[in-house]
Scaffold this motif. Structure first.
Motif, short mmCIF file in Angstrom:
data_model
loop_
_atom_site.label_atom_id
_atom_site.label_comp_id
_atom_site.label_asym_id
_atom_site.label_seq_id
_atom_site.Cartn_x
_atom_site.Cartn_y
_atom_site.Cartn_z
N GLY A 142 54.46 42.72 35.42
CA GLY A 142 54.36 42.16 34.14
C GLY A 142 53.31 40.92 34.00
O GLY A 142 52.61 40.99 33.25
N ARG A 143 53.77 39.94 34.95
CA ARG A 143 53.14 38.64 34.83
C ARG A 143 51.76 39.21 35.57
O ARG A 143 50.88 38.29 34.90
N GLY A 144 51.58 40.02 36.49
CA GLY A 144 50.18 40.24 36.91
C GLY A 144 49.33 40.91 35.70
O GLY A 144 48.32 40.71 35.44
N MET A 145 49.95 41.89 35.19
CA MET A 145 49.20 42.55 33.98
C MET A 145 48.84 41.46 32.64
O MET A 145 47.53 41.66 32.23
N TYR A 146 49.75 40.63 32.47
CA TYR A 146 49.25 39.54 31.37
C TYR A 146 48.19 38.64 31.82
O TYR A 146 47.21 38.37 31.04
N GLY A 147 48.25 38.50 33.21
CA GLY A 147 47.14 37.40 33.56
C GLY A 147 45.91 38.30 33.55
O GLY A 147 44.85 37.50 33.56
N GLN A 148 45.85 39.49 34.15
CA GLN A 148 44.66 40.21 33.87
C GLN A 148 44.09 40.29 32.22
O GLN A 148 42.74 40.19 32.42
N LEU A 149 44.97 40.55 31.47
CA LEU A 149 44.50 40.44 30.12
C LEU A 149 43.88 39.19 29.61
O LEU A 149 42.93 38.95 29.11
N LEU A 150 44.54 38.00 30.14
CA LEU A 150 43.98 36.66 29.69
C LEU A 150 42.59 36.18 30.37
O LEU A 150 41.73 35.78 29.96
N ARG A 151 42.52 36.94 31.77
CA ARG A 151 41.01 36.87 32.41
C ARG A 151 39.91 37.84 31.77
O ARG A 151 38.92 37.86 32.30
N GLY A 152 40.60 38.71 30.83
CA GLY A 152 39.46 39.47 30.10
C GLY A 152 39.32 40.93 30.73
O GLY A 152 38.52 41.62 30.18
N TYR A 153 40.09 41.14 31.56
CA TYR A 153 40.30 42.56 32.00
C TYR A 153 41.15 43.69 31.28
O TYR A 153 41.72 42.93 30.23
N MET A 154 41.40 44.89 31.58
CA MET A 154 42.29 45.56 30.70
C MET A 154 43.26 46.22 31.87
O MET A 154 43.01 46.35 32.99
N ILE A 155 44.47 46.68 31.43
CA ILE A 155 45.47 47.35 31.83
C ILE A 155 45.75 48.78 31.44
O ILE A 155 45.23 49.05 30.45
N ALA A 156 46.51 49.41 32.15
CA ALA A 156 46.76 50.77 31.59
C ALA A 156 45.85 51.73 31.97
O ALA A 156 44.59 51.45 32.02
N THR A 157 46.17 52.96 31.24
CA THR A 157 45.28 54.15 31.57
C THR A 157 44.38 54.09 30.30
O THR A 157 44.86 53.69 28.93
N PHE A 270 45.00 40.53 22.03
CA PHE A 270 43.85 40.10 22.66
C PHE A 270 42.65 40.78 22.00
O PHE A 270 42.33 41.98 21.90
N ALA A 271 41.62 40.15 21.88
CA ALA A 271 40.30 40.55 21.34
C ALA A 271 39.40 41.30 22.37
O ALA A 271 39.51 40.73 23.22
N ARG A 272 39.09 42.30 21.89
CA ARG A 272 38.11 43.19 22.83
C ARG A 272 36.93 43.87 21.71
O ARG A 272 37.04 44.89 21.47
N SER A 273 36.20 43.04 21.39
CA SER A 273 35.39 43.41 20.38
C SER A 273 34.30 44.40 21.12
O SER A 273 33.79 45.03 20.11
N GLU A 274 34.09 44.46 22.21
CA GLU A 274 33.12 45.28 22.87
C GLU A 274 33.53 46.85 22.85
O GLU A 274 32.81 47.66 22.90
N LEU A 275 35.10 46.99 22.67
CA LEU A 275 35.53 48.21 22.49
C LEU A 275 35.88 48.79 21.04
O LEU A 275 36.35 49.80 20.90
#
Length: 559
Positions: A142-157, A270-275
């Protein structure tokens, strides 16, 4: 005769598939050391499946292993370590109870033997360690997934309409994943939102998707490919990613699991305006019960679900009479018939009178003077500076975060509990979360006024909607959607006598200009009026006995 079985499992897709081979190899070596021979038909495996209880139904290898155990197919089984069997405390207790009768012997590569003295203590300790390791692993993931979102990446399918794109560093290591729009599926998503916004029910949308043979948004369990269901359409419409925001802990699956464990769900946007695939207005109109009070929508009549009851707040429903249809409140009718006590509103209003009322309201609100006054207020928006709202929100968030950090430092520095300080910290934390959500909403939408939309709305005549709504071939759901946008509130406040009905109405002039010009709604303001609907029976006439010629009349009330 000794029959030996082996069970092996690894937890997630990120682990190496050779983990199963390594576990089986170690189990074979242990069997040879004990003079045992493994039966090849009794090797059971599960790949990329968790050992927690929620994944037990997916573990086909473990279920086959349990079935063989019950049938007496083996009397010795070997595992690499006990945690490979399960990480669930209840399942571990059941395994221990089965092993205590000594009919089946368990050997593990880390030295555990169920036929040795004191094995229960060691098994229990290893089980506790395995359970804690599962909790630690869940926390780290969970901590890693949250960190990925903060860095601008996406998680899950990726959701329907997107596809996964992995990003690697210079040496080939994966650093994160992005979603990118799949144009073919995105076109389907936009069409689904357009149909829902036009008033179609989720059943109608699902039927259209199945008729067009559009593949389902999820992989089907059966070979026939499955089909779209109304519930799947509802899930698609409610996904916030289509308006350019990803909600951390926003899935219903996580909410159900958290509720079972008594955990409070803390969501973050988390904002993802490109999507973004649809506008905010379209997304909210499709998810709010505006043109249908039921979750799935529908209704064969244009007035189904539009009017609310001024007494109980329920939705007025249509009677089953074909010749003289009428609207009434089912909640109040049931309440009065059950003699539950209280005040109820059980009067009915003829559909013919409601149609007269709607036409009169449109003409009342769309007068030249009213439209001109609204256009003047709309013109002023072109000169306003809406960026100030975004700056104020950012400043407020900085102040709240500073307060939260100061309170956190104070709580860390004290040894005794301070209920007042803890309550203030909790309140500040909630304010920070709300402010972040608001900021994400503002940043994900175009806060600046759309000058082109305003210019188009200033030039159009909203009276053209009258002709559209009066079209005989207009689908009921389309007419219902238009009326719901024009009149966000249509409330029946009861009757004053047998033939006199009163209504409270809110009109959205911004929606009228947006519909007439085919642009997004700019102004969200509403104008409220009260109306009186009067019915005159046919046998009544004037003083000379002449028929008045009209049976319905509408009057605007001052209060």
């Amino acid at each position: 005769m000794t029959k030996v079985a082996i069970y092996a499992r690894y937890s997630c897709e990120k682990q190496n598939e050779t983990s199963l081979d390594d576990q089986i190899r170690r189990c074979r070596e242990l069997a040879q050391q004990n003079g045992l021979e493994v039966d090849e038909a009794l090797i059971f495996t599960d790949a990329a499946i968790s050992g927690q209880s929620h994944a037990l139904h997916k573990r086909e290898g473990y279920q086959a292993f349990q079935k063989a155990w019950q049938q007496g197919a083996f009397n010795v089984f070997i595992v690499d370590e006990p945690s490979r069997l399960t990480r669930d405390p209840v399942e571990q207790a059941q395994l221990m109870k089965l092993l205590e009768n000594r009919r089946v012997r368990m050997l593990s590569c880390d030295g555990l033997d169920s036929h040795s003295q004191g094995w229960e203590i060691r098994f229990g300790l290893q089980s506790m360690i395995a359970q804690q390791e599962g909790r630690n692993l869940r926390h780290r993931v969970g901590r890693g997934m949250y960190g990925q979102l903060l860095r601008g990446y996406m998680i899950a399918t990726p959701a329907y309409g997107y596809e996964l794109k992995r990003e690697f560093d210079d040496v080939g290591n994966r650093v994160g994943s992005h979603w990118q729009v799949n144009e073919a599926e995105a076109a389907v998503v936009r069409e689904v939102y357009a149909r829902r916004e036009a008033g179609q029910s989720m059943h109608q949308i699902a039927a259209w998707l199945n008729t067009e043979a559009i593949p389902c948004s999820r992989m089907a369990r059966k070979s026939d490919g499955g089909y779209w269901r109304p519930a799947r359409v509802r899930n698609l419409l409610s996904n916030t990613i289509y308006r350019g925001t990803f909600t951390w802990h926003g899935s219903t699956t996580y909410a159900k699991r958290a509720a079972k464990r008594g955990i409070e769900v803390e969501q973050e946007v988390f904002a993802r305006s490109e999507l973004r695939l649809v506008s905010d207005q379209t997304w909210y109109r499709c998810n709010q019960k505006t043109h249908s009070r039921t979750g799935y929508g529908g209704g064969k009549h244009a007035l189904a679900g539009l009017f609310s009851c001024g007494c109980c707040g329920g939705t007025l429903v249509l009677s089953a009479h074909r010749r003289a249809k009428s609207l009434y409140c089912a909640n109040c009718t049931v309440g009065q018939s059950s003699e539950a006590g209280g005040t109820y509103q059980t009067q009915t209003i003829a559909v013919a009178g409601i149609e007269t009322l709607l036409n009169h309201m449109l003409q009342c609100f769309l007068t030249p003077a009213f439209v001109e006054a609204f256009r003047t207020s709309l013109q002023l928006r072109l000169t306003g500076d809406t960026r100030q709202q975004l700056e104020d929100c950012r400043k407020r968030l900085v102040q709240l975060e500073r307060t939260q950090a100061r309170l956190s430092h104070m709580l860390t520095g004290i040894s005794d509990e301070d209920p007042v300080l803890e309550q203030r910290y909790a309140e500040t934390r909630d304010k920070v979360a709300a402010c972040k959500t608001e900021l994400a909403e503002l940043e994900s939408t175009q806060l600046q006024v759309d000058a082109q939309a305003i210019e188009a709305q200033l030039q159009v005549d909203p009276a053209v909607l009258l002709g559209t709504l009066l079209q005989a071939d207009l689908a009921p759901e389309r007419k219902r959607a238009l009326l719901a946008r024009l009149f966000p509130v249509l409330r029946f406040d009861g009757k004053r006598g047998r033939y006199c009905s009163r209504f409270y109405v809110e009109f959205a002039a911004g929606a009228a200009l947006a519909l007439a010009s085919g642009t997004e709604q700019v102004d969200e303001g509403r104008q409220a009026l009260r109306f009186r609907l009067q019915y005159t029976p046919r046998h009544r006439g004037d003083a000379a006995g002449n028929d008045k010629g009209t049976h319905w009349s509408v009057e605007v009330l001052s209060s």
